[in-house]
Design an enzyme around this catalytic site. Structure first.
Site, short mmCIF file in Angstrom:
data_model
loop_
_atom_site.label_atom_id
_atom_site.label_comp_id
_atom_site.label_asym_id
_atom_site.label_seq_id
_atom_site.Cartn_x
_atom_site.Cartn_y
_atom_site.Cartn_z
N HIS A 1 8.26 -4.37 7.17
CA HIS A 1 9.26 -3.57 6.46
C HIS A 1 10.53 -3.60 7.29
O HIS A 1 10.51 -3.24 8.47
CB HIS A 1 8.77 -2.13 6.28
CG HIS A 1 9.72 -1.29 5.49
ND1 HIS A 1 9.44 -0.86 4.21
CD2 HIS A 1 10.95 -0.80 5.78
CE1 HIS A 1 10.47 -0.14 3.76
NE2 HIS A 1 11.40 -0.11 4.70
N GLY B 1 10.95 -4.33 1.66
CA GLY B 1 12.08 -3.42 1.77
C GLY B 1 13.20 -3.75 0.81
O GLY B 1 13.84 -4.81 0.93
N GLN C 1 -6.45 -0.86 3.65
CA GLN C 1 -5.59 -0.57 4.80
C GLN C 1 -6.06 0.70 5.52
O GLN C 1 -6.34 1.71 4.88
CB GLN C 1 -4.14 -0.39 4.36
CG GLN C 1 -3.20 -0.29 5.57
CD GLN C 1 -1.78 0.03 5.18
OE1 GLN C 1 -1.48 1.17 4.81
NE2 GLN C 1 -0.89 -0.94 5.30
N CYS D 1 3.83 3.39 8.77
CA CYS D 1 4.09 4.65 8.06
C CYS D 1 4.95 5.56 8.93
O CYS D 1 4.58 5.90 10.05
CB CYS D 1 2.78 5.36 7.71
SG CYS D 1 3.05 6.95 6.88
N PRO E 1 0.85 -1.20 0.00
CA PRO E 1 0.00 0.00 0.00
C PRO E 1 0.88 1.25 0.00
O PRO E 1 1.78 1.36 0.83
CB PRO E 1 -0.78 -0.12 1.32
CG PRO E 1 0.06 -1.00 2.19
CD PRO E 1 0.83 -1.91 1.29
#
Length: 330
Positions: A171, A205, A72, A102, A18
């Site tokens: 991530h 990542g 999400q 985030c 996303p």
């Protein structure tokens, strides 16, 4: 096969991450066309949904051809997360994903996204509120921790699984790293190898090539890979990785004509979804990525980002195809 609730994914799925202002329906459609196994909406503010914010509501649009697809959400308030998960459930995505990763300041400052990494108890309460408010599978995307001194992904994974989270995407950076420096997938491997962990673990990542995807698949033992920035302007990466996994060989790089066709589709679908004017304006930032690495492209880019009518834009795309016929993109 990988299972998330009732969703059956291939043995080693490739997921589209996303991404704000990127993974909207037109872009997701291109990625699906080029091999993405599962995708997610742009992240949606729980408070924005509750306020009936038009932009947040628009992000709920999903289409049958892109399934399986998750929506999400993010937020730092249990009540708002619970209510927003009920709203999301009404549009019947295949799953709800929670963003605890985030790193952007305006999100973190509200105690949401990666900001929640500082308070695992709050993360669990927020997740539980979502799980209790929906019949859909709930998954989470997060980071390794707040910084190198507070990597807590092992505790986070166990506690999320204990309350019923169906899959976890990690991530491999801390919040402090933002998107800089090297990702460290050894932490993801440790979570995956924890005998207590049975839910699927997806790594995210720095995957930007078929070789790296295969290397990380073999070295870290994860259940699948989530691809973000490498897919921007390059949806072909999913099929390229799949082909390399099967054959050890590379697919031919997309030609300039292939890229122009992708842009034509992206623009058309954006106008169909957002309306002509907004579709044109919001597709402009994508052109640089689609035509990256093509010499002497600046005059064409200038036209693409300034013209205001579909027929003019399509004419420029035709010009580009003619100008670069036979050109090999490196």
């Amino acid at each position: 096969m990988i299972k998330i609730g009732n969703i059956i994914l291939p043995e080693f799925p490739l997921l589209l991450a996303p991404m704000e202002d990127v993974s909207d329906p037109p872009f997701r459609r291109l990625c699906k066309q080029h091999g993405a196994d599962m995708m997610y909406s742009e992240f949606i503010s729980s408070e924005g949904l509750i306020r009936d914010a038009i932009k947040s509501r628009m992000k709920l649009d999903i289409f049958d051809y892109e399934r399986p697809v998750g929506i999400q959400i993010f937020g730092g308030d249990e009540e708002a997360m619970a209510l927003s998960s009920k709203i999301v459930s009404t549009v019947n995505p295949d799953l709800i994903d929670i963003n605890f990763g985030c790193p952007v300041k305006k999100v973190v400052c509200k105690g949401a996204g990666a900001g929640v990494l500082k308070d695992v108890d709050l993360m669990i309460r927020l997740t539980q509120a979502v799980i209790d408010s929906t019949h859909l599978p709930v998954t989470v995307k997060t980071r390794l921790g707040w910084d190198d001194n507070s990597i807590n992904i092992d505790e986070v994974a166990e506690r999320l699984q204990d309350i019923g989270v169906a899959a976890l995407s990690i991530h491999a950076r801390t919040r402090a790293q933002m998107y800089k420096g090297h990702s460290d997938w050894s932490h993801i491997a440790r979570v995956k190898n924890n005998p207590r962990i049975t839910m699927p673990i997806f790594g995210n990542g720095d995957i930007d090539s078929p070789e790296k995807a295969l290397e990380y698949k073999n070295e870290y033992g994860i259940d699948g890979i989530m691809i973000g920035r490498a897919a921007i302007g390059y949806p072909w990466i999913f099929n390229e990785i799949k082909h390399f996994f099967k054959t050890g060989e590379h697919l031919a790089k997309p030609t300039v004509a292939d890229r122009a066709e992708a842009v034509r589709n992206h623009l058309t679908w954006a106008m169909d979804w957002k309306g002509e004017r907004l579709g044109i304006v919001e597709t402009r930032p994508h052109y640089t990525n689609y035509f990256k690495g093509i010499h002497s492209f600046k005059p064409f880019k200038q036209k693409l980002v300034t013209l205001d009518h579909p027929e003019e834009l399509f004419a420029v795309l035709n010009e580009i195809e003619a100008e670069y016929a036979g050109y090999e993109v490196v």
